[in-house]
Design a protein around this motif. Structure first.
Motif, PDB file in Angstrom:
ATOM      1  N   ALA A  27       0.832  -1.209   0.000  1.00  0.00           N
ATOM      2  CA  ALA A  27       0.000   0.000   0.000  1.00  0.00           C
ATOM      3  C   ALA A  27       0.864   1.255   0.000  1.00  0.00           C
ATOM      4  O   ALA A  27       0.532   2.243  -0.660  1.00  0.00           O
ATOM      5  CB  ALA A  27      -0.939   0.010   1.207  1.00  0.00           C
ATOM      6  N   HIS A  28       1.970   1.231   0.724  1.00  0.00           N
ATOM      7  CA  HIS A  28       2.868   2.392   0.765  1.00  0.00           C
ATOM      8  C   HIS A  28       3.436   2.658  -0.627  1.00  0.00           C
ATOM      9  O   HIS A  28       3.508   3.810  -1.069  1.00  0.00           O
ATOM     10  CB  HIS A  28       4.022   2.180   1.736  1.00  0.00           C
ATOM     11  N   PHE A  29       3.856   1.586  -1.304  1.00  0.00           N
ATOM     12  CA  PHE A  29       4.441   1.722  -2.633  1.00  0.00           C
ATOM     13  C   PHE A  29       3.439   2.324  -3.610  1.00  0.00           C
ATOM     14  O   PHE A  29       3.768   3.212  -4.390  1.00  0.00           O
ATOM     15  CB  PHE A  29       4.929   0.348  -3.131  1.00  0.00           C
ATOM     16  N   ILE A  30       2.202   1.865  -3.550  1.00  0.00           N
ATOM     17  CA  ILE A  30       1.154   2.388  -4.435  1.00  0.00           C
ATOM     18  C   ILE A  30       0.841   3.831  -4.074  1.00  0.00           C
ATOM     19  O   ILE A  30       0.860   4.721  -4.933  1.00  0.00           O
ATOM     20  CB  ILE A  30      -0.118   1.518  -4.351  1.00  0.00           C
ATOM     21  N   ALA A  31       0.541   4.078  -2.799  1.00  0.00           N
ATOM     22  CA  ALA A  31       0.119   5.418  -2.366  1.00  0.00           C
ATOM     23  C   ALA A  31       1.196   6.464  -2.625  1.00  0.00           C
ATOM     24  O   ALA A  31       0.881   7.621  -2.919  1.00  0.00           O
ATOM     25  CB  ALA A  31      -0.253   5.403  -0.884  1.00  0.00           C
ATOM     26  N   MET A  32       2.453   6.075  -2.541  1.00  0.00           N
ATOM     27  CA  MET A  32       3.546   7.016  -2.735  1.00  0.00           C
ATOM     28  C   MET A  32       4.052   7.015  -4.164  1.00  0.00           C
ATOM     29  O   MET A  32       5.164   7.479  -4.437  1.00  0.00           O
ATOM     30  CB  MET A  32       4.670   6.724  -1.752  1.00  0.00           C
ATOM     31  N   GLY A  33       3.236   6.504  -5.077  1.00  0.00           N
ATOM     32  CA  GLY A  33       3.569   6.582  -6.500  1.00  0.00           C
ATOM     33  C   GLY A  33       4.905   5.965  -6.843  1.00  0.00           C
ATOM     34  O   GLY A  33       5.681   6.552  -7.591  1.00  0.00           O
ATOM     35  N   GLY A  34       5.181   4.786  -6.285  1.00  0.00           N
ATOM     36  CA  GLY A  34       6.426   4.092  -6.600  1.00  0.00           C
ATOM     37  C   GLY A  34       7.671   4.810  -6.120  1.00  0.00           C
ATOM     38  O   GLY A  34       8.774   4.517  -6.568  1.00  0.00           O
ATOM     39  N   GLY A  35       7.511   5.758  -5.222  1.00  0.00           N
ATOM     40  CA  GLY A  35       8.649   6.502  -4.681  1.00  0.00           C
ATOM     41  C   GLY A  35       8.636   7.971  -5.062  1.00  0.00           C
ATOM     42  O   GLY A  35       9.370   8.764  -4.478  1.00  0.00           O
ATOM     43  N   SER A  36       7.796   8.365  -6.016  1.00  0.00           N
ATOM     44  CA  SER A  36       7.763   9.774  -6.422  1.00  0.00           C
ATOM     45  C   SER A  36       7.287  10.674  -5.284  1.00  0.00           C
ATOM     46  O   SER A  36       7.669  11.839  -5.213  1.00  0.00           O
ATOM     47  CB  SER A  36       6.893   9.961  -7.666  1.00  0.00           C
ATOM     48  N   GLY A  37       6.504  10.138  -4.358  1.00  0.00           N
ATOM     49  CA  GLY A  37       6.033  10.914  -3.214  1.00  0.00           C
ATOM     50  C   GLY A  37       7.095  11.154  -2.160  1.00  0.00           C
ATOM     51  O   GLY A  37       6.874  11.914  -1.214  1.00  0.00           O
ATOM     52  N   LEU A  38       8.255  10.519  -2.309  1.00  0.00           N
ATOM     53  CA  LEU A  38       9.345  10.732  -1.349  1.00  0.00           C
ATOM     54  C   LEU A  38      10.116  12.020  -1.619  1.00  0.00           C
ATOM     55  O   LEU A  38      10.951  12.412  -0.806  1.00  0.00           O
ATOM     56  CB  LEU A  38      10.313   9.541  -1.365  1.00  0.00           C
TER      57      LEU A  38
END
Length: 188
Positions: A27-38
């Motif tokens: 869920a973290h990977f999806i919600a954070m757009g594969g890392g773009s949200g970091l």
């Protein structure tokens, strides 16, 4: 006693997202757009750029109808992912969650394309304006699922918070599409 942190996520005891958090749960990977949200700078803009690139890649592999099905499936999956990630971060609408930008901008592109690069750039700029500035209906949608307790603090109901994360971006997408439709109506 250490000085208060300016970061509201840290003050609330929420996890500061990093690669370990991103990879700790699907869920973290999806919600954070594969890392773009970091991204530390403008994660919503970076997530929208990632959505644009991902959409162009999907467009090469899938038919428009199949992309529509991906978007449709992405809504409940994204709701789940945003809910889980926000709950794990203990923040009702963390900036590092960008699935809302992804699914909303995919919707814009799906309905606008085929279009040239200039039209895509205009769609991007309009969407980012509506998402960031939150005029009128976007602000209303943003606040709809963020109930507050008597002390003025957020008291999230996580499923509602997850839905609210996505809703305001869908309204921003609608506003973007409305402006583009009006523009096309007057130009042609």
């Amino acid at each position: 006693m250490p000085p208060a942190s300016p970061d509201p996520a840290r003050r609330s005891g929420a996890r500061r997202p990093g690669w370990r958090f991103l990879l700790a749960h699907p869920a973290h990977f999806i919600a954070m757009g594969g890392g773009s949200g970091l991204s530390r700078l403008a994660p919503g803009t970076v997530g929208t750029l990632w959505a644009w690139v991902a959409f162009l890649a999907m467009q090469r592999l899938l038919s428009p109808a199949a992309i529509g099905w991906v978007i449709l499936a992405g809504l409940p999956i994204g709701w789940w992912a945003c809910t889980v990630t926000a709950r794990h971060m203990r923040v009702a609408d963390p900036g590092s969650i960008v699935w809302d930008e992804v699914i909303a901008f995919w919707t814009v592109l799906w309905l606008v394309l085929p279009a040239g690069l200039l039209a895509q750039c205009i769609a991007f700029a309009l969407f980012r304006y509506f998402d960031a500035a939150k005029p009128g209906p976007v602000r209303w949608a943003d606040q709809l699922f963020k109930p507050r307790d008597d002390a003025g603090k957020e008291a999230p109901r996580w499923a509602a918070a997850g839905f609210g994360i996505i809703l305001d971006d869908l309204v921003a997408a609608f506003c973007t599409l409305l402006v583009i439709a009006l523009w096309r109506a007057f130009i042609q």
